[in-house]
Write a protein that holds these residues in place. Structure first.
Motif, PDB file in Angstrom:
ATOM      1  N   UNK A 337     -15.885 -32.159  48.916  1.00  0.00           N
ATOM      2  CA  UNK A 337     -15.364 -32.561  47.609  1.00  0.00           C
ATOM      3  C   UNK A 337     -13.837 -32.560  47.620  1.00  0.00           C
ATOM      4  N   UNK A 338     -13.246 -31.543  48.247  1.00  0.00           N
ATOM      5  CA  UNK A 338     -11.788 -31.477  48.347  1.00  0.00           C
ATOM      6  C   UNK A 338     -11.254 -32.618  49.211  1.00  0.00           C
ATOM      7  N   UNK A 339     -11.917 -32.890  50.311  1.00  0.00           N
ATOM      8  CA  UNK A 339     -11.496 -33.998  51.184  1.00  0.00           C
ATOM      9  C   UNK A 339     -11.561 -35.338  50.455  1.00  0.00           C
ATOM     10  N   UNK A 408       0.234 -10.054  37.509  1.00  0.00           N
ATOM     11  CA  UNK A 408       0.774 -11.099  36.643  1.00  0.00           C
ATOM     12  C   UNK A 408       0.008 -11.137  35.324  1.00  0.00           C
ATOM     13  N   UNK A 409       0.659 -11.657  34.286  1.00  0.00           N
ATOM     14  CA  UNK A 409      -0.033 -11.879  33.016  1.00  0.00           C
ATOM     15  C   UNK A 409      -1.046 -13.009  33.184  1.00  0.00           C
ATOM     16  N   UNK A 410      -1.940 -13.146  32.200  1.00  0.00           N
ATOM     17  CA  UNK A 410      -2.977 -14.168  32.278  1.00  0.00           C
ATOM     18  C   UNK A 410      -2.413 -15.574  32.390  1.00  0.00           C
ATOM     19  N   UNK A 411      -1.373 -15.861  31.618  1.00  0.00           N
ATOM     20  CA  UNK A 411      -0.776 -17.187  31.668  1.00  0.00           C
ATOM     21  C   UNK A 411      -0.150 -17.500  33.008  1.00  0.00           C
ATOM     22  N   UNK A 412       0.488 -16.521  33.609  1.00  0.00           N
ATOM     23  CA  UNK A 412       1.104 -16.726  34.916  1.00  0.00           C
ATOM     24  C   UNK A 412       0.059 -16.796  36.025  1.00  0.00           C
ATOM     25  N   UNK A 413      -1.032 -16.054  35.874  1.00  0.00           N
ATOM     26  CA  UNK A 413      -2.142 -16.200  36.822  1.00  0.00           C
ATOM     27  C   UNK A 413      -2.701 -17.623  36.757  1.00  0.00           C
ATOM     28  N   UNK A 414      -2.799 -18.165  35.544  1.00  0.00           N
ATOM     29  CA  UNK A 414      -3.318 -19.530  35.410  1.00  0.00           C
ATOM     30  C   UNK A 414      -2.379 -20.535  36.074  1.00  0.00           C
ATOM     31  N   UNK A 415      -1.088 -20.290  36.009  1.00  0.00           N
ATOM     32  CA  UNK A 415      -0.135 -21.183  36.664  1.00  0.00           C
ATOM     33  C   UNK A 415      -0.271 -21.107  38.189  1.00  0.00           C
ATOM     34  N   UNK A 416      -0.624 -19.949  38.703  1.00  0.00           N
ATOM     35  CA  UNK A 416      -0.863 -19.823  40.143  1.00  0.00           C
ATOM     36  C   UNK A 416      -2.097 -20.623  40.537  1.00  0.00           C
ATOM     37  N   UNK A 417      -3.155 -20.565  39.701  1.00  0.00           N
ATOM     38  CA  UNK A 417      -4.358 -21.362  39.963  1.00  0.00           C
ATOM     39  C   UNK A 417      -4.007 -22.848  40.005  1.00  0.00           C
ATOM     40  N   UNK A 418      -3.229 -23.292  39.031  1.00  0.00           N
ATOM     41  CA  UNK A 418      -2.835 -24.706  39.001  1.00  0.00           C
ATOM     42  C   UNK A 418      -1.977 -25.058  40.210  1.00  0.00           C
ATOM     43  N   UNK A 419      -1.092 -24.151  40.592  1.00  0.00           N
ATOM     44  CA  UNK A 419      -0.253 -24.398  41.776  1.00  0.00           C
ATOM     45  C   UNK A 419      -1.110 -24.599  43.014  1.00  0.00           C
ATOM     46  N   UNK A 420      -2.139 -23.767  43.151  1.00  0.00           N
ATOM     47  CA  UNK A 420      -3.029 -23.849  44.308  1.00  0.00           C
ATOM     48  C   UNK A 420      -3.651 -25.238  44.412  1.00  0.00           C
ATOM     49  N   UNK A 421      -4.134 -25.749  43.274  1.00  0.00           N
ATOM     50  CA  UNK A 421      -4.808 -27.040  43.309  1.00  0.00           C
ATOM     51  C   UNK A 421      -3.830 -28.204  43.370  1.00  0.00           C
ATOM     52  N   UNK A 422      -2.658 -28.039  42.778  1.00  0.00           N
ATOM     53  CA  UNK A 422      -1.654 -29.107  42.880  1.00  0.00           C
ATOM     54  C   UNK A 422      -1.179 -29.269  44.322  1.00  0.00           C
ATOM     55  N   UNK A 423      -1.071 -28.157  45.030  1.00  0.00           N
ATOM     56  CA  UNK A 423      -0.652 -28.229  46.432  1.00  0.00           C
ATOM     57  C   UNK A 423      -1.723 -28.905  47.290  1.00  0.00           C
ATOM     58  N   UNK A 424      -2.976 -28.842  46.831  1.00  0.00           N
ATOM     59  CA  UNK A 424      -4.055 -29.522  47.555  1.00  0.00           C
ATOM     60  C   UNK A 424      -4.019 -31.035  47.339  1.00  0.00           C
ATOM     61  N   UNK A 425      -3.185 -31.498  46.408  1.00  0.00           N
ATOM     62  CA  UNK A 425      -2.938 -32.931  46.191  1.00  0.00           C
ATOM     63  C   UNK A 425      -4.210 -33.704  45.837  1.00  0.00           C
ATOM     64  N   UNK A 426      -4.918 -33.300  44.758  1.00  0.00           N
ATOM     65  CA  UNK A 426      -6.164 -33.995  44.398  1.00  0.00           C
ATOM     66  C   UNK A 426      -5.893 -35.303  43.660  1.00  0.00           C
TER      67      UNK A 426
END
Length: 524
Positions: A337-339, A408-426
């Motif tokens: 799915x990621x590929x 990290x706070x909840x909001x900053x944890x969520x930004x890390x999650x988004x960073x992870x997926x943005x770096x995967x370039x979907x």
């Protein structure tokens, strides 16, 4: 009115970060006191100081409870005085019964042996006090999140609570469960029990709070008395973020292109209960540069659909076809799915979205290790460079990228999650409740990220229980109920009433409470 609690000059420092800076908080006898602020403002840290999670000596300042100095060395000390904290992540053991959970660590014993007859009888009384009719022998895993929250409150009552602290108690609840919980707090208030309510939902605060204390960047901004007159949301937001938010949702011009993702006849069965269909013949499409929202009540099958689509990470007997860019793709595993260009940001970031014991750097690059590797070996300088880049772009509040994500706070944890997926370039990013439990400022930043993604020609599927959020962010909205799509409408023509009507008209047996869903005015 006398104060039950005084916290004066509370200062708490972690390595490289001053989390609290001379914070003051006063709570009166028999009042509901709301504590609000952005994620990372220090709310939860302040409550952990109060409850003894951070013991006396690890912070500066003074705590007085009912006029007497308090120096708690741990949670047991604060609980002896009737200060009970209920965290956002419930501390219940799923495979134990309600009775066993109620008295865990506080067993009803005689001569060293648990008196189960007395414990069960006491459990029935406590459950009656919070309005639960379930049997005390019921396992926690067999009741919903709303009832689990009430079990936590019953547990607090078993400890003779005088001051009840609730940290985002309604973040994971549906509207009816949230209303029931707030009504319970008002009943406790009539009985003289004080409460501190941490919430990002201003409609809840307006309904029950007597006073509101606003924190920003670890300091006390002000305390507002709700009995002096109505307090506008804009007034509170300005106190929280230090600026006016002219619009809750950043503006953008919608220019959807060709169909990017198309799903045909997608179905899935429950992973345990054979033959129980939880996703039913879904036909859905997302265009380039488009945000597609999926609305529905809790249990409608939205998350089940998203997870089954993303590498069959949920369900069994999954059937259907998926096309990306007009080409049929194999989504049978997460790697495939990621590929293919799909990414899924889970609603449960703590359990499935992050490795909490790892630092920010490792979490950001986790979904695309090839992007920071040379010949199969991680290039650490490149990894740090990538993490710092996303730290700046998404404004992640942290000491550095080596900070553990759990801190990290909840909001900053969520930004890390988004960073992870943005770096995967979907090409298509599925966001499942991306703003749950985070503040208005962090929400705005996440909406801005969504706008940037669609401006680049990507597609976004937004699953949200907040109808105003869907109406404010999405271009087009699908309505889901009982595992099936029951309506589709352009966001410009949609309303909360139309969405709820689509749900109700398709429901074989309507839920008991739906009126409040229509009038939902949660803070965005």
């Amino acid at each position: 009115m006398d104060s039950i609690l005084e916290m004066r000059g509370i200062t708490k420092t972690f390595p490289g970060v001053k989390a609290l800076d001379n914070v003051n908080l006063s709570v009166r006898e028999g009042e509901i006191h709301a504590l609000i602020g952005e994620n990372g403002a220090g709310k939860s840290t302040l409550m952990k100081v109060l409850s003894g999670v951070y013991p006396h000596g690890t912070y500066d300042g003074e705590i007085r409870f009912r006029g007497q100095p308090a120096a708690f060395r741990g949670i047991a000390d604060s609980e002896k005085l009737g200060i009970i904290i209920i965290h956002q992540e419930l501390a219940l053991v799923p495979l134990l019964s309600i009775t066993e959970n109620l008295f865990l660590g506080n067993e009803q014993a005689k001569r060293g042996r648990i008196d189960w007859v007395a414990a069960t009888a006491r459990a029935r009384d406590l459950l009656r006090m919070v309005g639960l009719t379930d049997s005390p022998e019921t396992l926690i895993t067999d009741i919903g999140v709303g009832k689990q929250q009430l079990v936590e409150i019953a547990k607090a009552l078993s400890k003779q609570v005088k001051l009840l602290i609730l940290d985002e108690p309604t973040a994971s609840l549906n509207e009816s469960d949230s209303d029931a919980l707030l009504e319970l707090l008002l009943r406790f208030k009539d009985q003289g029990i004080s409460s501190i309510l941490i919430s990002h939902k201003l409609n809840e605060i307006a309904k029950v709070a007597d006073r509101v204390t606003i924190l920003r960047d670890g300091t006390t901004v002000e305390t507002l008395d709700c009995h002096d007159g109505p307090i506008s949301q804009d007034r509170i937001i300005k106190g929280m973020v230090g600026r006016d938010l002219a619009d809750r949702y950043p503006r953008r011009t919608s220019k959807p292109g060709n169909i990017l993702l198309e799903v045909k006849g997608w179905s899935a069965d429950h992973p345990i209960h054979a033959g129980r269909r939880v996703v039913k013949d879904i036909d859905l499409h997302v265009r380039r540069g488009e945000v597609v929202g999926i609305a529905g009540l809790m249990g409608a099958g939205r998350t089940e659909f998203a997870m089954s689509l993303f590498g069959r990470s949920y369900g069994r007997n999954i059937r259907g076809r998926a096309f990306l860019g007009g080409r049929e793709v194999d989504l049978s595993t997460i790697a495939k799915a990621m590929d293919a260009g799909l990414a899924y940001a889970t609603e449960d970031r703590k359990h499935y979205g992050l490795v909490l014991d790892n630092d920010i750097r490792h979490n950001v690059t986790l979904a695309n290790l090839d992007g920071v590797a040379k010949r199969g070996v991680i290039h650490h300088e490149r990894e740090i460079e990538v993490a710092n880049d996303f730290r700046r772009r998404l404004r992640i509040r942290c000491s550095d990228v080596f900070q553990q994500t759990v801190n990290l706070s909840g909001g900053n944890q969520q930004k890390v999650v988004l960073s992870k997926w943005l770096f995967a370039d979907p090409q298509v990013l599925i966001l499942d409740e991306p703003t749950r439990g985070i503040d208005v400022g962090a929400k705005y930043e996440i909406y801005t990220i969504v706008n940037q993604l669609v401006a680049e020609g990507r597609g976004v599927i937004l699953i949200s229980s907040e109808l105003p959020e869907l109406l404010g962010v999405a271009d087009r909205i699908y309505v889901m109920n009982e595992g099936a799509l029951v309506a589709e409408m352009p966001a410009a023509e949609a309303s909360q009433e139309k969405i709820m009507h689509a749900i109700m008209s398709s429901t074989a047996k309507p839920p008991a409470v739906t009126q409040t869903m229509v009038a939902r005015e949660s803070l965005q």
